[in-house]
Scaffold this motif. Structure first.
Motif, PDB file in Angstrom:
ATOM      1  N   THR A 149     -11.786  39.471   0.562  1.00  0.00           N
ATOM      2  CA  THR A 149     -12.270  38.100   0.363  1.00  0.00           C
ATOM      3  C   THR A 149     -12.265  37.724  -1.120  1.00  0.00           C
ATOM      4  O   THR A 149     -12.651  36.609  -1.477  1.00  0.00           O
ATOM      5  CB  THR A 149     -13.692  37.946   0.919  1.00  0.00           C
ATOM      6  N   THR A 150     -11.838  38.650  -1.973  1.00  0.00           N
ATOM      7  CA  THR A 150     -11.816  38.397  -3.419  1.00  0.00           C
ATOM      8  C   THR A 150     -10.854  37.270  -3.764  1.00  0.00           C
ATOM      9  O   THR A 150      -9.713  37.245  -3.297  1.00  0.00           O
ATOM     10  CB  THR A 150     -11.386  39.668  -4.167  1.00  0.00           C
ATOM     11  N   ARG A 151     -11.337  36.328  -4.567  1.00  0.00           N
ATOM     12  CA  ARG A 151     -10.491  35.247  -5.064  1.00  0.00           C
ATOM     13  C   ARG A 151     -10.743  35.088  -6.562  1.00  0.00           C
ATOM     14  O   ARG A 151     -11.891  35.120  -7.013  1.00  0.00           O
ATOM     15  CB  ARG A 151     -10.787  33.922  -4.354  1.00  0.00           C
ATOM     16  N   LEU A 152      -9.703  34.922  -7.337  1.00  0.00           N
ATOM     17  CA  LEU A 152      -9.812  34.815  -8.781  1.00  0.00           C
ATOM     18  C   LEU A 152      -9.888  33.356  -9.208  1.00  0.00           C
ATOM     19  O   LEU A 152      -9.235  32.493  -8.615  1.00  0.00           O
ATOM     20  CB  LEU A 152      -8.598  35.473  -9.448  1.00  0.00           C
ATOM     21  N   GLU A 153     -10.695  33.099 -10.240  1.00  0.00           N
ATOM     22  CA  GLU A 153     -10.766  31.752 -10.801  1.00  0.00           C
ATOM     23  C   GLU A 153      -9.504  31.478 -11.612  1.00  0.00           C
ATOM     24  O   GLU A 153      -9.122  32.272 -12.460  1.00  0.00           O
ATOM     25  CB  GLU A 153     -11.991  31.614 -11.708  1.00  0.00           C
ATOM     26  N   VAL A 154      -8.875  30.350 -11.341  1.00  0.00           N
ATOM     27  CA  VAL A 154      -7.681  29.956 -12.076  1.00  0.00           C
ATOM     28  C   VAL A 154      -8.084  28.851 -13.049  1.00  0.00           C
ATOM     29  O   VAL A 154      -8.288  27.703 -12.663  1.00  0.00           O
ATOM     30  CB  VAL A 154      -6.578  29.454 -11.127  1.00  0.00           C
ATOM     31  N   ASP A 155      -8.262  29.220 -14.326  1.00  0.00           N
ATOM     32  CA  ASP A 155      -8.734  28.249 -15.312  1.00  0.00           C
ATOM     33  C   ASP A 155      -7.699  27.997 -16.404  1.00  0.00           C
ATOM     34  O   ASP A 155      -8.034  27.531 -17.492  1.00  0.00           O
ATOM     35  CB  ASP A 155     -10.046  28.727 -15.945  1.00  0.00           C
ATOM     36  N   MET A 170      -1.688  36.662  -2.530  1.00  0.00           N
ATOM     37  CA  MET A 170      -1.571  38.016  -1.986  1.00  0.00           C
ATOM     38  C   MET A 170      -2.845  38.408  -1.236  1.00  0.00           C
ATOM     39  O   MET A 170      -2.787  38.998  -0.152  1.00  0.00           O
ATOM     40  CB  MET A 170      -1.301  39.012  -3.112  1.00  0.00           C
ATOM     41  N   ALA A 171      -4.013  38.061  -1.790  1.00  0.00           N
ATOM     42  CA  ALA A 171      -5.280  38.391  -1.141  1.00  0.00           C
ATOM     43  C   ALA A 171      -5.404  37.682   0.205  1.00  0.00           C
ATOM     44  O   ALA A 171      -5.864  38.272   1.187  1.00  0.00           O
ATOM     45  CB  ALA A 171      -6.445  38.016  -2.056  1.00  0.00           C
ATOM     46  N   VAL A 172      -4.983  36.404   0.246  1.00  0.00           N
ATOM     47  CA  VAL A 172      -5.035  35.657   1.506  1.00  0.00           C
ATOM     48  C   VAL A 172      -4.133  36.312   2.548  1.00  0.00           C
ATOM     49  O   VAL A 172      -4.515  36.477   3.717  1.00  0.00           O
ATOM     50  CB  VAL A 172      -4.630  34.185   1.269  1.00  0.00           C
ATOM     51  N   GLU A 173      -2.913  36.677   2.139  1.00  0.00           N
ATOM     52  CA  GLU A 173      -1.979  37.308   3.068  1.00  0.00           C
ATOM     53  C   GLU A 173      -2.487  38.667   3.543  1.00  0.00           C
ATOM     54  O   GLU A 173      -2.371  39.012   4.727  1.00  0.00           O
ATOM     55  CB  GLU A 173      -0.603  37.469   2.397  1.00  0.00           C
ATOM     56  N   LEU A 174      -3.046  39.439   2.619  1.00  0.00           N
ATOM     57  CA  LEU A 174      -3.599  40.745   3.006  1.00  0.00           C
ATOM     58  C   LEU A 174      -4.758  40.588   3.981  1.00  0.00           C
ATOM     59  O   LEU A 174      -4.871  41.329   4.964  1.00  0.00           O
ATOM     60  CB  LEU A 174      -4.064  41.504   1.756  1.00  0.00           C
ATOM     61  N   ASP A 175      -5.634  39.608   3.708  1.00  0.00           N
ATOM     62  CA  ASP A 175      -6.773  39.368   4.591  1.00  0.00           C
ATOM     63  C   ASP A 175      -6.299  38.951   5.971  1.00  0.00           C
ATOM     64  O   ASP A 175      -6.804  39.424   6.994  1.00  0.00           O
ATOM     65  CB  ASP A 175      -7.671  38.283   3.981  1.00  0.00           C
ATOM     66  N   SER A 176      -5.298  38.070   6.010  1.00  0.00           N
ATOM     67  CA  SER A 176      -4.763  37.623   7.291  1.00  0.00           C
ATOM     68  C   SER A 176      -4.115  38.775   8.050  1.00  0.00           C
ATOM     69  O   SER A 176      -4.310  38.935   9.258  1.00  0.00           O
ATOM     70  CB  SER A 176      -3.743  36.500   7.054  1.00  0.00           C
ATOM     71  N   ALA A 177      -3.349  39.608   7.326  1.00  0.00           N
ATOM     72  CA  ALA A 177      -2.694  40.753   7.963  1.00  0.00           C
ATOM     73  C   ALA A 177      -3.719  41.752   8.482  1.00  0.00           C
ATOM     74  O   ALA A 177      -3.548  42.322   9.567  1.00  0.00           O
ATOM     75  CB  ALA A 177      -1.747  41.434   6.969  1.00  0.00           C
TER      76      ALA A 177
END
Length: 410
Positions: A149-155, A170-177
């Motif tokens: 569920t980790t998401r990085l801040e894009v600033d 990549m995190a979204v795809e890994l979580d979905s997989a």
């Protein structure tokens, strides 16, 4: 890889020196009108000075890379090296040009101040870069530890911001997989548990009948004939369950083989209807087919499409009460052929319509497994139709029957 990077860096440095030298000579000639011996000496001096400066700067950068220094220190070393080389060049030039020690001293003070400012700016810039990279590192570590569920801040909109966005994707795809894997694992467990029960029931019955025959518990011809008939029915039931399981396995692994050939829709329909007529008659159901217009041929695996129709019609027979009607209709919809299996059965609740093609769906929970089938028939039908590039869907209303439809592209 390191040697290749170093050779590219050296070629880039040499190109930079030559390009800068060309620009300086052009300015000296066009703007200041310099020429002859003076222009040649200036070109030689600039080439030697630039080459030495670039060589020392590259050496400092490579030393910083190999020494394991942080980015802040590497940028500071590179900036300081460049500043010191520039200072040395200016000092040499100044000694040749200036007669006033006061002017020379003032120039040195200004150069030292400029060097200090450049070091400070390099350190401040590196602080911003290393802060962003530290966030990336922490996020990557959380992903490595399993926190999908980790998401990085894009600033920022620079390369580091792009990298953060890529890591989020990549995190979204890994979580979905991972969720799909969990769902498949749970489905596999449910399938094994369900089929184990389905296989245990007929095997237990078969075992009891075989033991009765072996122990001479039954000996009269009529009872023996009934036992053999029941054994044959149970064997067919077990064989059908195994076939369904094998088909699901091939669909899951993508190893389902389709032997495509131009096939007549009418012939496919006729073959299935002839085979299902006996089952319909046993429940006093009217079974008929309707062909609208000239359907021609479609390129399909006829055996697999017959399997789809068999599963859909058998499902309709199970859930249609006696004296009901089942109609199988085929029609041309332009770019596809659509086949509908309509019944006058009990219908399906609206909240269950989205589940009918799931594995192990058996309709009403109170129904026996023998009556409800293996629960794989509709899932297999869906997989076969989609393997042909088609679609399958259902429309139903409780008390008014159901319509299962699928389309096959031309």
């Amino acid at each position: 890889m390191m040697v290749l990077a170093q050779s590219r860096g050296g070629a880039l440095a040499l190109s930079g020196v030559l390009g800068s030298l060309g620009l300086a000579i052009a300015v000296a000639f066009l703007v200041f009108g310099m020429g002859g011996r003076d222009l040649g000496l200036v070109a030689l001096y600039l080439f030697l000075s630039g080459s030495i400066s670039m060589a020392l700067s590259l050496a400092a950068i490579r030393l910083g890379v190999r020494s394991g220094l942080g980015i802040r220190h590497k940028m500071a070393v590179a900036s300081a090296t460049g500043g010191v080389v520039a200072l040395a060049n200016v000092l040499v030039t100044s000694l040749l040009m200036f007669y006033s020690e006061h002017d020379l001293g003032l120039l040195i003070v200004l150069l030292v101040f400029a060097l200090t400012i450049s070091l400070l700016l390099a350190y401040m810039l590196s602080a911003v870069v290393t802060s962003s990279m530290q966030k990336l590192r922490e996020g990557a570590l959380r992903l490595a530890e399993g926190d999908l569920t980790t998401r990085l801040e894009v600033d920022s909109q620079d390369e580091i911001g792009d990298l953060a966005r890529v890591m989020n994707t990549m995190a979204v795809e890994l979580d979905s997989a991972f969720r799909r894997q969990q769902d498949m694992e749970q489905a596999r467990k449910d399938l094994i548990a369900s089929l184990s029960h389905d296989l245990r029931t007929p095997l237990t019955s078969m075992r009891a009948m075989v033991e009765a025959i072996t122990d001479d518990v039954v000996s009269d011809r009529t009872t023996l004939q009934r036992y053999f008939s029941n054994l044959n029915r149970e064997v067919e039931h077990v064989s059908a369950l195994i076939d369904d399981l094998f088909e699901i396995s091939r669909l899951d692994t993508g190893t389902l083989e389709l032997h495509l050939e131009p096939s007549s829709v009418g012939d496919i329909l006729t073959g299935v209807m002839d085979g299902m007529e006996a089952q319909a008659n046993m429940k006093a159901l009217k079974l008929r087919s309707e062909l609208e217009g000239e359907l021609g041929q479609v390129v399909v695996d006829p055996v697999k499409i017959q399997r789809v129709l068999y599963n859909l019609i058998q499902n309709a027979i199970r859930h249609t009460p006696p004296d009901g009607t089942i109609i199988v209709k085929a029609q041309d919809t332009g770019g596809a052929v659509q086949i509908d299996v309509m019944d006058t059965g009990q219908g399906i609740d609206q909240e269950e319509l989205g589940l009918v093609f799931d594995r192990l769906y058996r309709g009403e929970k109170s129904r026996s497994r023998e009556y409800g089938g293996s629960g794989l028939g509709l899932a297999i039908a869906k997989g076969i139709v989609e393997a042909h590039g088609g679609n399958i869907w259902v429309e139903s209303m409780v008390g008014a029957g159901s319509r299962f439809s699928f389309s096959l592209p031309r």
